[in-house]
Design a protein around this motif. Structure first.
Motif, PDB file in Angstrom:
ATOM      1  N   ASN A   1       0.825  -1.208   0.000  1.00  0.00           N
ATOM      2  CA  ASN A   1       0.000   0.000   0.000  1.00  0.00           C
ATOM      3  C   ASN A   1       0.860   1.259   0.000  1.00  0.00           C
ATOM      4  O   ASN A   1       0.519   2.255  -0.641  1.00  0.00           O
ATOM      5  N   HIS A   2       1.973   1.226   0.720  1.00  0.00           N
ATOM      6  CA  HIS A   2       2.838   2.398   0.840  1.00  0.00           C
ATOM      7  C   HIS A   2       4.132   2.267   0.050  1.00  0.00           C
ATOM      8  O   HIS A   2       4.842   3.261  -0.140  1.00  0.00           O
ATOM      9  N   ASP A   3       4.420   1.067  -0.413  1.00  0.00           N
ATOM     10  CA  ASP A   3       5.696   0.831  -1.106  1.00  0.00           C
ATOM     11  C   ASP A   3       5.473  -0.124  -2.283  1.00  0.00           C
ATOM     12  O   ASP A   3       5.988  -1.240  -2.310  1.00  0.00           O
ATOM     13  N   PRO A   4       4.717   0.289  -3.306  1.00  0.00           N
ATOM     14  CA  PRO A   4       4.414  -0.627  -4.421  1.00  0.00           C
ATOM     15  C   PRO A   4       5.636  -0.992  -5.250  1.00  0.00           C
ATOM     16  O   PRO A   4       5.608  -2.007  -5.955  1.00  0.00           O
ATOM     17  N   GLU A   5       6.717  -0.225  -5.164  1.00  0.00           N
ATOM     18  CA  GLU A   5       7.926  -0.541  -5.932  1.00  0.00           C
ATOM     19  C   GLU A   5       8.880  -1.452  -5.163  1.00  0.00           C
ATOM     20  O   GLU A   5       9.968  -1.746  -5.638  1.00  0.00           O
ATOM     21  N   GLU A   6       8.473  -1.878  -3.966  1.00  0.00           N
ATOM     22  CA  GLU A   6       9.225  -2.861  -3.162  1.00  0.00           C
ATOM     23  C   GLU A   6      10.660  -2.406  -2.903  1.00  0.00           C
ATOM     24  O   GLU A   6      11.622  -3.129  -3.163  1.00  0.00           O
ATOM     25  N   LYS A   7      10.776  -1.242  -2.344  1.00  0.00           N
ATOM     26  CA  LYS A   7      12.106  -0.683  -2.080  1.00  0.00           C
ATOM     27  C   LYS A   7      12.528  -0.806  -0.615  1.00  0.00           C
ATOM     28  O   LYS A   7      13.717  -0.816  -0.313  1.00  0.00           O
ATOM     29  N   GLU A   8      11.562  -0.874   0.310  1.00  0.00           N
ATOM     30  CA  GLU A   8      11.883  -0.890   1.739  1.00  0.00           C
ATOM     31  C   GLU A   8      11.499  -2.241   2.342  1.00  0.00           C
ATOM     32  O   GLU A   8      10.317  -2.554   2.511  1.00  0.00           O
ATOM     33  N   ASN A   9      12.487  -3.033   2.671  1.00  0.00           N
ATOM     34  CA  ASN A   9      12.260  -4.334   3.276  1.00  0.00           C
ATOM     35  C   ASN A   9      11.872  -4.153   4.740  1.00  0.00           C
ATOM     36  O   ASN A   9      12.671  -3.683   5.547  1.00  0.00           O
ATOM     37  N   ARG A  10      10.651  -4.554   5.088  1.00  0.00           N
ATOM     38  CA  ARG A  10      10.122  -4.362   6.441  1.00  0.00           C
ATOM     39  C   ARG A  10      10.048  -5.689   7.200  1.00  0.00           C
ATOM     40  O   ARG A  10       9.206  -5.868   8.082  1.00  0.00           O
ATOM     41  N   ILE A  11      10.941  -6.622   6.876  1.00  0.00           N
ATOM     42  CA  ILE A  11      10.874  -7.956   7.473  1.00  0.00           C
ATOM     43  C   ILE A  11      11.070  -7.921   8.983  1.00  0.00           C
ATOM     44  O   ILE A  11      10.548  -8.783   9.708  1.00  0.00           O
ATOM     45  N   LYS A  12      11.794  -6.907   9.485  1.00  0.00           N
ATOM     46  CA  LYS A  12      12.080  -6.856  10.924  1.00  0.00           C
ATOM     47  C   LYS A  12      10.941  -6.234  11.720  1.00  0.00           C
ATOM     48  O   LYS A  12      10.892  -6.376  12.938  1.00  0.00           O
ATOM     49  N   THR A  13      10.055  -5.548  11.037  1.00  0.00           N
ATOM     50  CA  THR A  13       9.008  -4.843  11.771  1.00  0.00           C
ATOM     51  C   THR A  13       7.603  -5.314  11.430  1.00  0.00           C
ATOM     52  O   THR A  13       6.682  -5.136  12.224  1.00  0.00           O
ATOM     53  N   ALA A  14       7.430  -5.885  10.281  1.00  0.00           N
ATOM     54  CA  ALA A  14       6.073  -6.213   9.839  1.00  0.00           C
ATOM     55  C   ALA A  14       5.620  -7.555  10.391  1.00  0.00           C
ATOM     56  O   ALA A  14       6.416  -8.438  10.709  1.00  0.00           O
ATOM     57  N   ALA A  15       4.326  -7.683  10.489  1.00  0.00           N
ATOM     58  CA  ALA A  15       3.722  -8.960  10.904  1.00  0.00           C
ATOM     59  C   ALA A  15       3.573  -9.830   9.660  1.00  0.00           C
ATOM     60  O   ALA A  15       2.501  -9.920   9.059  1.00  0.00           O
ATOM     61  N   PHE A  16       4.675 -10.499   9.276  1.00  0.00           N
ATOM     62  CA  PHE A  16       4.697 -11.270   8.030  1.00  0.00           C
ATOM     63  C   PHE A  16       4.352 -12.738   8.246  1.00  0.00           C
ATOM     64  O   PHE A  16       4.273 -13.506   7.292  1.00  0.00           O
ATOM     65  N   ARG A  17       4.150 -13.139   9.491  1.00  0.00           N
ATOM     66  CA  ARG A  17       3.994 -14.562   9.776  1.00  0.00           C
ATOM     67  C   ARG A  17       2.810 -15.174   9.035  1.00  0.00           C
ATOM     68  O   ARG A  17       2.858 -16.320   8.594  1.00  0.00           O
TER      69      ARG A  17
END
Length: 756
Positions: free
Chosen positions: A437-453
């Motif tokens: 929604n905020h990063d459609p070009e996939e530039k900022e890896n949020r693996i450490k903060t996002a709830a990706f589980r």
């Protein structure tokens, strides 16, 4: 009078021999081995006795080196016997049940795939260059803004499109060394079962019939030039959009009943050709060229009222990267740069408009079947898009994608991803998560903060793939063709958690991509790979590629050291053993050459080439039964030279019918290959069945009108049948087409004509 003998391009190679270990490995000049040659000829002399002719076989026949040696006054010259090598492989077709009656008003289905087409190359998706056809067609169609492929690789993506299955279900994980299994159910097969004529017009080598997608097609037209460029690459293993369009129109004009046609345009795929458009990048020129040809095609349909009662699907297999995330071309990463594809659907009852829901390439097969009211033969991973097309209730779906090319081609980590409208998770050695929604070009890896589980769990529910095993063996010529498009072929691959992440190797991948995308000589390639190997000296796949180049250059000592290094790294590859066998063969060290092949067999690594060469050794040792067994193993990998040798041995033991049965299997494997019919014609020639031989040579010419050897062989068959005017016409056509370096055959043709 001397017996007239047929010719082929195989015997036109310099210093050719009828038997040589690993001869198919070296495309420029086959290796020699007189010791094995002499022993093999003892077997082949028995085969020669089947017919009335004493056919020449390689160096054992003096006439091969001196066509005039045995010519006596009033006699026709001795001509050359067709050997059985250097063939393009193709896939098998299946026997179809009786057709059923169609259940909708739709009489025409047009599936159009445009290889490597980014949505933003089209003005309907915001592209800066106007694409007039797409602009106009979009006004009549449903346009999907968020359609995704499941693999940024040509063959896996198209297999998923035609089956509605993810790669882990259909088993095709890369180009070249994988083949769509006969057990799959393609929409072409279902269309045929429901009374539709079916055709595919293929634009590029990665989708030729040898890779299995010809199942269910009455016509699988994948004929295009396969001649090497001067630089030694195969940049002409494709045909342009106009040729695809004209071939499609020709077939369509012959149809009197409902039909399904798949048209594959390869133009936007590397190598990009320019079309005289000022201030337009080459890639965009290719897109505009396809746009122009599609307008002409749909004008043709309209003029012939073939656009009525029609379902049209236009899409791509994947996109293309131009430096995004450091990637050049495609297949290295699974970012949406290469996963997002255009999709337009037009059909009766569909109101034009845009759709913003996520849809997938695997949804197209069930959608077409649902639209046609055809029942599937098995389940899909995809779902019908009927609800989203009609704007009724639609349950959002997740889009899975993978690229195993980094693992299979380079020994790095495979990539798997899953996304919905909000986020995207990528599984690799270094995991990634993006807030779309905020990063459609996939530039900022949020693996450490996002709830990706949640996304990780969804991905794991789709299953794990600990390893993959290629199912198809390419000839060296086909490997070169594949590499000219930026694809590579490798060995069975077992994935490890600590494999290098492709993101950490992007510089090397870019160097390799740029090398494969530019014409270069073998010395230039060797120099470039030497530098690349220095950056990753323990990478067995890079070492294998470097060793193959050294082998082609006949730098045997350096090739031996590099192949041995691969084995020292304990990499499970038949290619290293085959390569070492060729090195030892070049030194006349037959025992070590055979030992290398037997080691590959003992380790369960043998491929079609390994088994074929073991068959050659068995044959040279006077063991035709053992040779037949090895050829049969090789045939299971689709290795066509093995079909031809097996047919000869069957002919030797059981006569013409047994040989024909083997060659008919070869024809099923390579339905578009003219050489197969040449081989069948030669079998009939050996048994003095002149009319049958002529019929097969004509089939070869129907597939490839420029096949000089088929004209030559047909001329000889006409001559033996006493049909001198037709013999004269065929041999004159041969002389028109045959290159100047075919000196012996041209001389023989002139001598034969002098007796007509």
């Amino acid at each position: 009078m001397q017996q007239i003998r047929p010719v082929s391009t195989s015997t036109l190679l310099p210093d050719s021999q009828s038997f040589r270990i690993s001869e198919v490995r070296i495309s420029d000049k086959p290796l020699h081995l007189q010791a094995i040659q002499d022993r093999a000829n003892n077997v082949w002399r028995r085969l020669d006795s089947v017919s009335n002719s004493n056919f020449c076989r390689g160096g054992a026949c003096p006439a091969l080196l001196n066509p005039a040696a045995n010519i006596q006054a009033g006699q026709a010259p001795p001509l050359l016997f067709l050997l059985f090598f250097f063939i393009i492989l193709a896939g098998c077709t299946k026997t179809q049940p009786p057709p059923k009656t169609q259940t909708t008003s739709i009489r025409h289905i047009y599936l159009i795939t445009i290889d490597t087409l980014r949505p933003d190359a089209l003005s309907i998706y915001g592209g800066k260059t106007t694409t007039p056809f797409f602009d106009e067609f979009a006004k009549q169609s449903v346009v999907f803004d968020h359609a995704f492929t499941c693999a940024p690789i040509t063959l896996p993506a198209h297999t998923s499109l035609l089956t509605g299955l993810y790669p882990q279900r259909h088993g095709v994980r890369n180009n070249g060394t994988f083949r769509a299994p006969d057990s799959l159910n393609l929409i072409s097969e279902i269309a045929k079962e429901n009374g539709f004529a079916t055709a595919a017009i293929i634009g590029g080598f990665p989708l030729t019939a040898q890779f299995g997608l010809n199942q269910g097609f009455d016509l699988y037209d994948d004929h295009f030039s396969q001649a090497p460029s001067p630089a030694g690459t195969f940049s002409y293993s494709e045909r342009n959009a106009e040729q695809v369009r004209l071939a499609a129109q020709t077939w369509i004009q012959q149809q009197k009943h409902p039909f399904f046609i798949w048209m594959h345009f390869f133009d936007p795929h590397h190598p990009y050709l320019e079309h005289g458009m000022q201030n337009v990048a080459p890639y965009q020129q290719e897109v505009l060229y396809v746009d122009q040809q599609l307008k002409l095609f749909f004008d043709f349909l309209k003029q012939n009222k073939l656009d009525q009662d029609a379902l049209v699907v236009i899409t791509a297999d994947h996109g293309e990267a131009f430096g995004e995330h450091g990637e050049v071309s495609h297949s290295l990463f699974v970012y949406n740069t290469t996963l997002r594809i255009p999709l337009l659907i037009h059909g009766p009852g569909l109101a034009p408009g845009r759709r913003t829901q996520i849809v997938r390439i695997i949804d197209l097969a069930p959608t077409i079947l649902d639209f046609m009211q055809w029942k599937p033969k098995s389940g899909f991973d995809g779902v019908t898009l009927s609800n989203v097309l009609k704007q009724t209730n639609w349950k959002p779906v997740d889009a899975y994608a993978e690229s195993f090319a980094p693992a299979i081609d380079f020994g790095w980590s495979p990539l798997r991803s899953i996304q919905d409208a909000k986020g995207k998770y990528i599984e690799a050695t270094h995991r990634e998560f993006y807030d779309l929604n905020h990063d459609p070009e996939e530039k900022e890896n949020r693996i450490k903060t996002a709830a990706f589980r949640e996304y990780e769990q969804k991905l794991h529910r789709l299953g794990q793939t600990p390893s993959v095993t290629p199912t198809h063996t390419l000839t060296p010529e086909d490997r070169d063709r594949l590499e000219s498009f930026g694809y590579f072929s490798s060995a069975p691959t077992k994935f490890t958690k600590d494999a290098p992440d492709p993101k950490d190797k992007v510089a090397i991948a870019r160097e390799i991509a740029e090398l494969s995308m530019s014409p270069s000589t073998l010395p230039e390639k060797a120099h470039a790979y030497a530098k690349i190997v220095q950056q990753d000296p323990s990478n067995p796949l890079l070492l294998l590629r470097y060793a193959e180049i050294l082998l082609k250059m006949k730098q045997y000592k350096e090739a031996e050291q590099t192949f041995q290094h691969v084995l020292d790294l304990e990499y499970p590859s038949a290619a290293a053993y085959n390569g070492l066998a060729t090195v030892y063969f070049s030194r006349n060290d037959l025992n070590r050459a055979q030992q290398m092949l037997k080691q590959a067999e003992g380790l369960h690594l043998a491929d079609g080439e390994t088994y074929y060469n073991l068959g050659e050794f068995a044959l040279a040792a006077g063991n035709p039964d053992g040779a037949s067994t090895y050829y049969e193993h090789s045939m299971q990998f689709g290795f066509l030279p093995a079909f031809y040798k097996a047919a000869q041995l069957k002919e030797l033991g059981g006569g013409i019918q047994d040989g024909i049965q083997i060659l008919q299997k070869a024809e099923q494997t390579a339905p578009s290959d003219a050489q197969v019919n040449n081989e069948i014609g030669l079998l009939y020639f050996r048994h003095a069945k002149w009319d049958d031989a002529v019929a097969e040579f004509k089939k070869a010419l129907a597939k490839n009108p420029q096949d000089a050897s088929a004209y030559y062989n047909m001329g000889l068959a006409f001559y033996r049948a006493g049909r001198n005017p037709e013999a004269k016409q065929s041999l004159e056509e041969f002389l028109r087409l045959a290159p100047a370096e075919w000196k012996q055959q041209r001389f023989a043709a002139h001598e034969t004509l002098s007796h007509l």
